[in-house]
Design a protein around this motif. Structure first.
Motif: not given
Length: 787
Positions: A446-464
């Motif tokens: 529960r405490q782990i899930n309560a740690v705010p996640p990092l921001p996630v943006w619609w900014a594209g994924e870059f793959k090799p």
């Protein structure tokens, strides 16, 4: 060879003759110089790899050889000659369209075959485009000096812009218009730079400022206004087709793309250099890792429509992927270079000297870009989250190990008890321990899930990216042609230093190299396109009237020397926009009256040569923002998630239903609206706000009955009339009708009402009420047109 001839010991008449061997062979035909032009002119249009009429391509020797259309050394047995030769006066079978081959051309083909039909390795016949490398926009910037004219008006000598413009006017027998009056000028400039009308107080302060630099101070104040970034970001968002839904069949909303819009606004307000802006657009994740304010720029690549339906058929999936990358290539080429590179997807460009290989060099550059969400955070944010999670993860891991060991003990004990009954080995204490540890593990999770996640943006994924890339013959991913590498456009090799990257070049470095090439000091297109865009938004039409197409099918520059001078100023001022704005808006050309002059219009109806300032209608967003501002409820909140003028419904597909009523949460500037594709928006759509499924470098300005009906009857318009009426009563006095009229004209038109207007308005208010007057004023042409 010259020789003296003697007969029978007597010296005859001396003369010169050229000795030619009796059986000497004619000179060998030069394929590239003598034969290739014939095939290029008469054949390749219908017989090329992507258009194999008769299953024949004449781009290389391969098909001729495979189908035995040419027998080297034997012209009489070569079918190619048969189909292009007239028999008994009848027209030859080929070419079906255009002029037949001349006798000289037929002779060259015959001799080429007789010589062995040599086709040099690496020589490929291509259809010749309408424009070649000598096309005006592909040439280096010229170092031009502003011209001098003996009869130029005194006020027009200071600005180089005015000197260029005046020269063109004089050449056509035209003269410039007198300066606009001060009220028109502050209104024009305020809308131009901020997208909003000046307040009555701002107008009066400007009119009362008798300082020689009053106008210059006005320019500086407006350029420093937050509204500047909001206005000019709107222009750029049009160019880069920024939308907040995926488009296509499902058209699902995207709720985390607004960071890009805020990034663009911030970049304009900070006067970020355009070369930096381009690098951040193409490779912000590379040069600005862990810097969200930089990484946001790369959302540009995935800001267009995206087909997320998918397809189980491999060939169709490959085609969808090719379409996705094509959209990135087209937008990049048009936005930054003013070139329609996408036309070279299936074949060499028919109008501009862009070969298909160049298109697929860009394909190899963007091949690792995928639409989707990505974590975008600062290094400090990442570290803080990692530090918050580390002890919790360690505790969880330890508890997990302990529970696993205890569970194995319990299972082993249960097994032994079943095989040979003995006293139970599992104690109540162990059972209790297991329960306690499970409770502790649940709490830690529960405490782990309560740690705010990092921001996630619609900014594209870059793959090799792996493997080699190829030209797609005819644009078909299933038909692989020649190998290609990430590289600059061949047609510009002589203008800017070219590059060609190896297969092992990292994905991000491919995009960064493209950006560096585009912004090189010697690149002729990028600064020209930028200068023209800025000019376009100030005057309503660019020096080139097709801002995203500087090719053969685009417009021609009305003032080519001025365009190159402005492009040079881009470099001189470090790629910054605001110095260009100053140069333009401080010119007498910009400050001219917009008054119509019939004699000048006879020569230049659209004022392309700028004998007057071209008047314009406000854009859809400017009209909406103006109604909010003059009525009073405009919310100047900047940034963050956008508001919606539609109700969003989602089942298998998304539906956008226009709102009948616009609540206070929608009273922000229109640039902050969450723009979804294929959504119809009352007032905005009526006044030509484009669908952002495509780039919109130019906006239409139509006139339709629906515009008047919406302005008169939509609930939003009625609400704004109520707000304006309340404001007039509050600011001018509830019983002071004449003062209310004057205040209304000052707000909506930046001027006082005339005596006739005041009398008519007072009469209207007396008969129908203040709200009716407000509705009438908001529907006046003067409110939505700039002189």
């Amino acid at each position: 060879m010259c020789r003296v001839i003697r007969y029978q010991g007597m010296i005859g008449v001396a003369f010169c003759v050229w000795l030619m061997p009796v059986f000497a062979e004619a000179a060998v035909v030069d394929f590239e110089r003598e034969v290739a032009p014939i095939l290029e002119q008469h054949c390749i249009r219908c017989h090329r790899p992507d258009n194999k009429q008769g299953d024949l391509s004449l781009a290389t020797f391969e098909d001729l050889e495979t189908q035995s259309h040419v027998t080297p050394g034997k012209p009489a047995e070569s079918y190619l000659l048969d189909v292009v030769t007239s028999v008994d006066g009848r027209q030859a079978i080929m070419p079906k369209e255009g002029e037949p081959l001349s006798a000289e051309q037929l002779d060259r083909l015959r001799r080429w075959i007789a010589d062995g039909a040599n086709w040099p390795d690496g020589v490929v016949i291509r259809e010749k485009p309408k424009a070649d490398r000598a096309w005006w926009s592909l040439q280096p910037l010229s170092a031009v000096e502003p011209p001098d004219s003996d009869d130029i008006p005194a006020g027009w000598t200071a600005s180089p812009i005015d000197r260029f413009v005046y020269q063109k006017l004089a050449e056509q027998g035209l003269t410039p218009s007198p300066p606009a009056d001060q009220r028109a000028l502050i209104r024009r400039l305020t809308y131009d730079l901020t997208g909003l009308p000046p307040t009555p107080d701002e107008v009066e302060a400007f009119l009362g400022d008798e300082a020689a630099d009053a106008y210059e101070k006005l320019v500086e104040r407006l350029l420093a206004s937050p509204g500047y970034g909001e206005q000019w970001a709107r222009h750029w968002l049009d160019v880069v087709r920024f939308g907040e839904s995926r488009g296509f069949e499902r058209n699902e909303i995207i709720n985390n793309a607004w960071h890009y819009r805020d990034y663009v606004i911030r970049s304009f307000n900070e006067d970020k250099p355009f070369d930096t802006f381009i690098r951040e657009h193409l490779a912000g994740d590379v040069i600005g890792r862990d810097q969200p304010e930089v990484e946001a720029g790369v959302t540009f690549l995935v800001a267009g429509p995206y087909d997320d339906v998918g397809n189980q058929d491999a060939a169709q999936a490959a085609q969808i992927r090719a379409n996705t990358i094509d959209e990135m290539i087209r937008t990049t080429g048009e936005a930054f270079l003013g070139l329609t590179i996408g036309c070279a997807r299936c074949h060499d460009h028919k109008f501009d000297p862009i070969v298909q290989r160049d298109y697929y060099g860009l394909y190899a550059t963007f091949a690792g870009v995928h639409h989707g969400n990505r974590t975008v955070a600062t290094a400090a944010q990442r570290q803080a989250r990692e530090e918050a999670l580390r002890p919790l993860n360690e505790q969880r891991d330890q508890l997990t190990r302990q529970l696993a060991e205890l569970q194995r003990t319990i299972e082993r004990s249960d097994t032994e008890e079943r095989v040979e009954p003995v006293e139970a080995a599992v104690t109540p204490e162990q059972r209790q321990q297991q329960a306690d540890w499970n409770r502790q593990l649940a709490e830690i999770n529960r405490q782990i899930n309560a740690v705010p996640p990092l921001p996630v943006w619609w900014a594209g994924e870059f793959k090799p990216v792996r493997g080699k890339f190829h030209v797609f013959v005819g644009g078909d991913p299933q038909r692989l042609g020649a190998e290609v590498a990430p590289a600059s456009l061949e047609v510009l090799d002589a203008a800017a230093p070219p590059y060609c990257l190896g297969d092992d070049t990292a994905e991000g470095q491919r995009r960064l190299q493209l950006a560096e090439w585009m912004t090189h000091r010697d690149h002729p297109l990028t600064s020209r396109v930028l200068a023209n865009r800025i000019w376009h938004y100030h005057f309503g039409t660019g020096i080139v009237d097709t801002p995203s197409d500087f090719g053969y099918m685009g417009g021609r520059p009305t003032h080519p020397e001025l365009l190159d001078w402005l492009a040079g100023q881009v470099h001189q001022h470090g790629w910054r926009w605001k110095p260009l704005h100053r140069l333009i808006v401080l010119s007498q050309t910009y400050r001219q009256s917009s008054a119509y002059r019939p004699e000048a219009a006879q020569l230049d109806a659209n004022s392309r040569l700028l004998w007057r300032f071209p008047p314009r209608r406000l854009s859809a967003e400017e009209i909406r923002d103006t109604l909010l501002m003059i009525a009073g409820p405009l919310n100047r909140q900047a940034g963050g998630p956008g508001f919606r003028l539609y109700r969003y419904l989602q089942d298998n597909v998304a539906t956008y239903v226009p709102l009948d009523e616009h609540g206070p949460e929608t009273y922000r500037r229109a640039v902050y609206h969450q723009n979804a594709r294929a959504s119809l928006l009352d007032l905005l759509t009526e006044f030509d706000c484009p669908d952002n499924a495509f780039s919109a470098p130019r906006r239409a300005a139509t006139t339709t009955p629906l515009q008047a009906l919406t302005m008169m009857n939509h609930r939003f318009s009625l609400d704004m009339a109520d707000f304006l009426a309340a404001r007039l009563q509050r600011e001018a006095g509830a019983e002071q009708v004449a003062s209310q009229v004057q205040r209304a004209f000052a707000l909506a038109c930046s001027r006082p009402a005339t005596a006739d207007e005041q009398d008519a308005a007072v009469a209207l208010i007396g008969e129908h009420g203040l709200r009716a007057f407000c509705r009438a004023l908001m529907n006046s042409n003067e409110m939505i047109y700039l002189p």
